[in-house]
Design a protein around this motif. Structure first.
Motif, short mmCIF file in Angstrom:
data_model
loop_
_atom_site.label_atom_id
_atom_site.label_comp_id
_atom_site.label_asym_id
_atom_site.label_seq_id
_atom_site.Cartn_x
_atom_site.Cartn_y
_atom_site.Cartn_z
N SER A 176 0.87 -1.21 -0.09
CA SER A 176 0.05 0.04 -0.03
C SER A 176 0.81 1.21 -0.15
N VAL A 177 0.34 2.45 -0.50
CA VAL A 177 1.16 3.55 -0.77
C VAL A 177 0.39 4.86 0.24
N LEU A 178 0.96 5.25 1.28
CA LEU A 178 0.57 6.45 1.88
C LEU A 178 1.48 7.64 1.33
N GLN A 179 0.58 8.72 1.42
CA GLN A 179 1.29 10.07 1.00
C GLN A 179 0.88 11.05 1.86
N GLU A 180 1.97 11.80 2.24
CA GLU A 180 1.70 12.93 3.34
C GLU A 180 1.10 14.30 2.47
N GLY A 181 -0.04 14.78 3.26
CA GLY A 181 -0.61 15.91 2.41
C GLY A 181 -0.80 16.94 3.52
N HIS A 190 -3.95 0.53 -2.45
CA HIS A 190 -3.91 -0.35 -1.21
C HIS A 190 -3.93 -1.72 -1.77
N ASN A 191 -3.12 -2.58 -1.16
CA ASN A 191 -3.14 -4.13 -1.51
C ASN A 191 -2.55 -4.25 -3.28
N ALA A 192 -1.77 -3.45 -3.64
CA ALA A 192 -1.20 -3.47 -4.65
C ALA A 192 -0.09 -4.41 -5.48
N GLY A 193 0.00 -4.86 -6.47
CA GLY A 193 1.30 -5.52 -6.88
C GLY A 193 0.61 -7.13 -7.20
#
Length: 209
Positions: A176-181, A190-193
């Motif tokens: 999963s990828v989180l980005q700070e905003g 989420h649940n990629a790959g």
């Protein structure tokens, strides 16, 4: 751009296949898990990680090292990224747990195990700590475990506990990828790959459906 965190779950182990609760037990990747780690590394290398940090358990650390070797980065170790402690359930199958502790199984609360709120807090705290060490546009890769990552992600997003079941589990070597905003962290992927497939981890059963 702003800081991002890739939350990568470790590759498959024999205990995943056997549906055994792993928790803090130090179980190695199986042959499939090693191949999964290599594939994930080849995909994530293109994101040019700034830093890689891993749970100290070998299934996560070996997954992290596959990426580290490919991108030329050392892997830092942080015990705060360990899986949820399973207490008396560690090493037991789902069927054994359900048979011996039906009420605890329904609540997914292991005797002598680690509360989900404690796991969420320690994982999210560690994510923020390590994210603070990368540049404003940097990419941190955290290699950890299914339940630990899902709970940590929920905490990072500021979700109330009653909404945590809305976030599904992670497959082996999915991420999963989180980005700070400006208003905090948000979930980009989420649940990629992998293509959708059954999730086998120490997470609660409904998170794996």
């Amino acid at each position: 751009m702003s800081r991002r965190i890739v939350c990568l779950r470790h590759g498959q182990t024999l205990w995943n296949v056997e549906q055994r609760f792993q928790g803090h037990s130090d179980i190695p990747l199986d042959e499939t898990g090693v191949a999964q780690a290599a594939r994930a590394a080849s995909l994530l290398a293109s994101l040019r990680p700034s830093m890689i940090v891993s749970s100290d358990l070998m299934r996560a650390n070996d997954t992290a090292l596959a990426l580290g070797r490919l991108v030329g980065l050392d892997v830092a170790i942080d015990k705060d990224f360990r899986e949820r402690g399973g207490g008396q359930w560690e090493g037991l199958t789902r069927a054994q747990i359900a048979s011996r502790w039906p009420e605890e199984y329904a609540a997914w609360e292991a005797p002598d195990g680690e509360p989900v709120t404690d796991v969420a807090a320690r994982v999210a705290t560690a994510m923020r700590r390590w994210a603070g060490r990368v540049d404003d546009d940097g990419l941190l890769v955290v290699v950890s475990h299914g339940a630990a990552l899902r709970l940590g992600i929920c905490e990072m997003l500021g979700l109330p506990e009653q909404l945590w079941p809305a976030v599904g589990g992670l497959g082996n070597c999915s991420w999963s990828v989180l980005q700070e905003g400006r208003k905090g962290w948000r979930l980009l992927e989420h649940n990629a790959g992998t293509l959708p497939e059954p999730v086998r981890s120490d997470d609660k059963p409904e998170a794996e459906a």
